[in-house]
Scaffold this active site. Structure first.
Site, PDB file in Angstrom:
ATOM      1  N   SER A   1     -33.293 -26.380 -62.064  1.00  0.00           N
ATOM      2  CA  SER A   1     -32.661 -25.234 -62.566  1.00  0.00           C
ATOM      3  C   SER A   1     -32.408 -25.528 -64.149  1.00  0.00           C
ATOM      4  O   SER A   1     -32.025 -24.425 -64.625  1.00  0.00           O
ATOM      5  CB  SER A   1     -31.148 -25.405 -61.734  1.00  0.00           C
ATOM      6  OG  SER A   1     -31.523 -24.942 -60.506  1.00  0.00           O
TER       7      SER A   1
ATOM      8  N   GLY B   1     -32.898 -22.382 -58.781  1.00  0.00           N
ATOM      9  CA  GLY B   1     -34.284 -22.440 -59.422  1.00  0.00           C
ATOM     10  C   GLY B   1     -33.687 -22.167 -60.868  1.00  0.00           C
ATOM     11  O   GLY B   1     -32.553 -21.653 -60.923  1.00  0.00           O
TER      12      GLY B   1
ATOM     13  N   GLY C   1     -33.566 -20.028 -64.670  1.00  0.00           N
ATOM     14  CA  GLY C   1     -33.590 -18.705 -65.630  1.00  0.00           C
ATOM     15  C   GLY C   1     -33.088 -17.560 -65.021  1.00  0.00           C
ATOM     16  O   GLY C   1     -32.044 -17.567 -64.226  1.00  0.00           O
TER      17      GLY C   1
ATOM     18  N   CYS D   1     -27.807 -20.639 -54.792  1.00  0.00           N
ATOM     19  CA  CYS D   1     -27.875 -20.447 -56.370  1.00  0.00           C
ATOM     20  C   CYS D   1     -28.752 -19.299 -56.741  1.00  0.00           C
ATOM     21  O   CYS D   1     -28.692 -18.249 -56.319  1.00  0.00           O
ATOM     22  CB  CYS D   1     -28.584 -21.668 -56.972  1.00  0.00           C
ATOM     23  SG  CYS D   1     -27.925 -22.075 -58.555  1.00  0.00           S
ATOM     24  N   LEU D   2     -30.223 -19.703 -57.044  1.00  0.00           N
ATOM     25  CA  LEU D   2     -31.101 -18.439 -57.833  1.00  0.00           C
ATOM     26  C   LEU D   2     -31.464 -17.924 -56.392  1.00  0.00           C
ATOM     27  O   LEU D   2     -31.599 -16.777 -56.397  1.00  0.00           O
ATOM     28  CB  LEU D   2     -32.160 -19.215 -58.425  1.00  0.00           C
ATOM     29  CG  LEU D   2     -33.136 -18.093 -58.946  1.00  0.00           C
ATOM     30  CD1 LEU D   2     -32.648 -17.193 -59.907  1.00  0.00           C
ATOM     31  CD2 LEU D   2     -34.459 -18.891 -59.418  1.00  0.00           C
TER      32      LEU D   2
ATOM     33  N   GLN E   1     -28.969 -15.155 -55.892  1.00  0.00           N
ATOM     34  CA  GLN E   1     -29.164 -13.989 -56.976  1.00  0.00           C
ATOM     35  C   GLN E   1     -30.098 -13.215 -56.393  1.00  0.00           C
ATOM     36  O   GLN E   1     -30.192 -11.872 -56.497  1.00  0.00           O
ATOM     37  CB  GLN E   1     -29.198 -14.631 -58.206  1.00  0.00           C
ATOM     38  CG  GLN E   1     -27.881 -15.570 -58.652  1.00  0.00           C
ATOM     39  CD  GLN E   1     -28.292 -16.227 -59.753  1.00  0.00           C
ATOM     40  OE1 GLN E   1     -29.357 -16.170 -60.319  1.00  0.00           O
ATOM     41  NE2 GLN E   1     -27.133 -16.927 -60.268  1.00  0.00           N
TER      42      GLN E   1
ATOM     43  N   ASN F   1     -24.440 -25.221 -60.857  1.00  0.00           N
ATOM     44  CA  ASN F   1     -25.607 -25.204 -62.019  1.00  0.00           C
ATOM     45  C   ASN F   1     -26.235 -23.584 -62.170  1.00  0.00           C
ATOM     46  O   ASN F   1     -27.268 -23.606 -61.369  1.00  0.00           O
ATOM     47  CB  ASN F   1     -26.595 -26.269 -62.038  1.00  0.00           C
ATOM     48  CG  ASN F   1     -27.511 -26.140 -63.022  1.00  0.00           C
ATOM     49  OD1 ASN F   1     -27.206 -25.587 -63.899  1.00  0.00           O
ATOM     50  ND2 ASN F   1     -28.571 -26.831 -63.045  1.00  0.00           N
TER      51      ASN F   1
ATOM     52  N   PHE G   1     -26.440 -17.201 -64.278  1.00  0.00           N
ATOM     53  CA  PHE G   1     -26.094 -15.849 -64.034  1.00  0.00           C
ATOM     54  C   PHE G   1     -25.380 -15.581 -62.869  1.00  0.00           C
ATOM     55  O   PHE G   1     -25.167 -16.771 -62.026  1.00  0.00           O
ATOM     56  CB  PHE G   1     -27.452 -15.090 -63.884  1.00  0.00           C
ATOM     57  CG  PHE G   1     -28.571 -15.188 -64.988  1.00  0.00           C
ATOM     58  CD1 PHE G   1     -28.403 -14.000 -65.799  1.00  0.00           C
ATOM     59  CD2 PHE G   1     -29.272 -16.234 -65.489  1.00  0.00           C
ATOM     60  CE1 PHE G   1     -29.504 -13.708 -66.779  1.00  0.00           C
ATOM     61  CE2 PHE G   1     -29.975 -16.184 -66.608  1.00  0.00           C
ATOM     62  CZ  PHE G   1     -29.929 -15.006 -67.472  1.00  0.00           C
TER      63      PHE G   1
ATOM     64  N   HIS H   1     -23.750 -25.354 -55.103  1.00  0.00           N
ATOM     65  CA  HIS H   1     -24.936 -26.136 -54.496  1.00  0.00           C
ATOM     66  C   HIS H   1     -24.122 -26.959 -53.183  1.00  0.00           C
ATOM     67  O   HIS H   1     -23.761 -28.041 -53.589  1.00  0.00           O
ATOM     68  CB  HIS H   1     -25.402 -27.134 -55.441  1.00  0.00           C
ATOM     69  CG  HIS H   1     -26.338 -26.456 -56.323  1.00  0.00           C
ATOM     70  ND1 HIS H   1     -27.652 -26.586 -56.153  1.00  0.00           N
ATOM     71  CD2 HIS H   1     -26.130 -25.784 -57.644  1.00  0.00           C
ATOM     72  CE1 HIS H   1     -28.389 -25.847 -57.205  1.00  0.00           C
ATOM     73  NE2 HIS H   1     -27.408 -25.139 -57.963  1.00  0.00           N
TER      74      HIS H   1
ATOM     75  N   GLU I   1     -25.638 -28.810 -51.112  1.00  0.00           N
ATOM     76  CA  GLU I   1     -26.353 -30.135 -51.013  1.00  0.00           C
ATOM     77  C   GLU I   1     -25.647 -31.270 -52.163  1.00  0.00           C
ATOM     78  O   GLU I   1     -25.929 -32.291 -51.763  1.00  0.00           O
ATOM     79  CB  GLU I   1     -27.465 -30.071 -51.216  1.00  0.00           C
ATOM     80  CG  GLU I   1     -28.184 -30.007 -52.562  1.00  0.00           C
ATOM     81  CD  GLU I   1     -27.652 -28.692 -53.443  1.00  0.00           C
ATOM     82  OE1 GLU I   1     -28.223 -28.739 -54.566  1.00  0.00           O
ATOM     83  OE2 GLU I   1     -27.636 -27.902 -52.823  1.00  0.00           O
TER      84      GLU I   1
END
Length: 373
Positions: free
Chosen positions: A48, A240, A242, A267-268, A271, A309, A312, A351, A353
């Site tokens: 990430s 992930g 970006g 996370c990503l 989104q 982490n 966005f 996260h 985990e």
């Protein structure tokens, strides 16, 4: 370790002079800060962080060295590394090499000896900013110009640079540490889970295995039809790097998966799921990076300390009435979790985990297991 001069230049004209460690050379990226006091190896290998230069707020980094087990991917993915002081003499029974040697072997440019408190305060007050670390170009004006000309991470698909090249069955022989888990490995009915690799951390795969899942990891551009043809009991959308809006193929495939199988987004993945449901995302001022973010589970009113982490966040109001808020960040009230009201779908911005970080949120893997039952 030889001490060679290094410079960190920011796009706003700020310059920090320090000393090189790790690889020599030049590296650019978005400068962010991480508040974790330990777990630097997991942070370094978290996909990430692709496209970013990470500043550690804890002043002494590298004291327990580096080993082969505490990694979250095959190699470091961040652009550069900033610390106040790197330990030259690591001491731990598991240590196999120093942080300096590890970064040098993997081509990661680092700088130490700068005022990381001043840098962190600047990022906190003005937001993440493009920067350049160099040990070869020591003209500050030239480096500032390079930082200003950088394109940043907004609008760029970084997932394609970290995802796996082909599908594989996860079969790690190293289980989640017994000192991490207070419960024994679940050996009841096992579930088939397809994990979309947008930059997945290995501990997500370990946790899924521990909670009774047989895991197949697939590349980020795997079509929904290909994933469904594997006949999984559930689908996990991984973390992930970006800008999520740039991962258009991921959004398109998730749209086709909604309502077909239970889905868990992290996370990503959270989104991208929100975008697939018709929502919008926006860039945070300096993101959330560290192991001490307070999050409330709105169903229980319990506060979890979480590892995070991301740069966005999801605008839940843009999605509509089919989704409800489940978790909220107590520091800035950003969305940390959501649940679909009609389909077996939920997602988390942080996260669960950990690795590194607190273990308050492992129950979410059990929730995913129950959802597939």
């Amino acid at each position: 370790m030889k001490t060679k001069k290094a410079i960190l230049a920011l796009a706003d004209g700020t310059v920090f002079e320090g000393y090189s460690f790790g690889a020599e050379g030049e590296a650019g990226g978005e400068v962010v800060f991480n508040t974790s006091m330990a777990g630097y190896q997991e942070i370094l290998t978290d996909p990430s962080y692709k496209g970013q230069i990470v500043t550690m707020t804890y002043p002494h980094i590298g004291n327990y060295g580096v080993n082969e087990e505490d990694v979250e991917s095959s190699k470091p993915h961040l652009s550069g590394y900033i610390v106040k002081e790197v330990s030259q003499y690591p001491s731990n029974w598991r240590s196999q090499k120093s942080l300096h040697v590890y970064l040098k072997e993997n081509g990661v440019v680092g700088i130490q000896g700068i005022d990381t408190r001043a840098l962190t305060r600047r990022l906190r007050d003005y937001g993440s900013i493009e920067g350049v670390i160099s040990t070869v170009e020591l003209n500050a004006k030239h480096l500032v110009s390079k930082a200003r000309s950088a394109s940043g991470i907004v609008g760029h698909d970084l997932v394609k640079e970290v995802t796996c090249g082909k599908s594989y069955v996860w079969g790690d022989s190293v289980p989640v540490s017994s000192k991490q888990l207070a419960v024994s490995r679940i050996e009841e009915k096992r579930f088939k889970v397809v994990v979309y690799d947008f930059g997945v951390k290995l501990n997500i795969l370990r946790m899924l295995t521990h909670y009774g899942c047989d895991v197949t990891v697939v590349p980020a551009n795997t079509t929904a039809e290909e994933a469904l043809a594997m006949n999984p009991d559930g689908i996990l959308l991984s973390n992930g790097p970006g800008d999520p809006e740039a991962v258009t193929y991921g959004i398109d495939n998730i749209k086709k998966l909604i309502g077909k199988k239970p889905i868990f987004g992290i996370c990503l993945g959270h989104q991208l799921l929100g975008l697939a449901l018709g929502g919008k995302t926006y860039k945070l001022k300096f993101g959330h990076h560290g192991g001490n973010q307070p999050v409330m589970d709105l169903s229980t009113r319990k506060v979890e300390i979480t590892a995070q982490n991301h740069n966005f966040a999801l605008d839940l109001d843009s999605i509509g009435s089919d989704v409800e808020l489940t978790h909220i960040n107590l520091s800035d009230n950003t969305v940390e979790g959501m649940r679909h009201k009609r389909h077996p779908i939920f997602s988390i911005q942080y996260h669960p985990e950990s690795s590194p970080g607190p273990h308050d949120s492992w129950y979410l893997f059990e929730r995913f297991r129950r959802m597939m039952s």
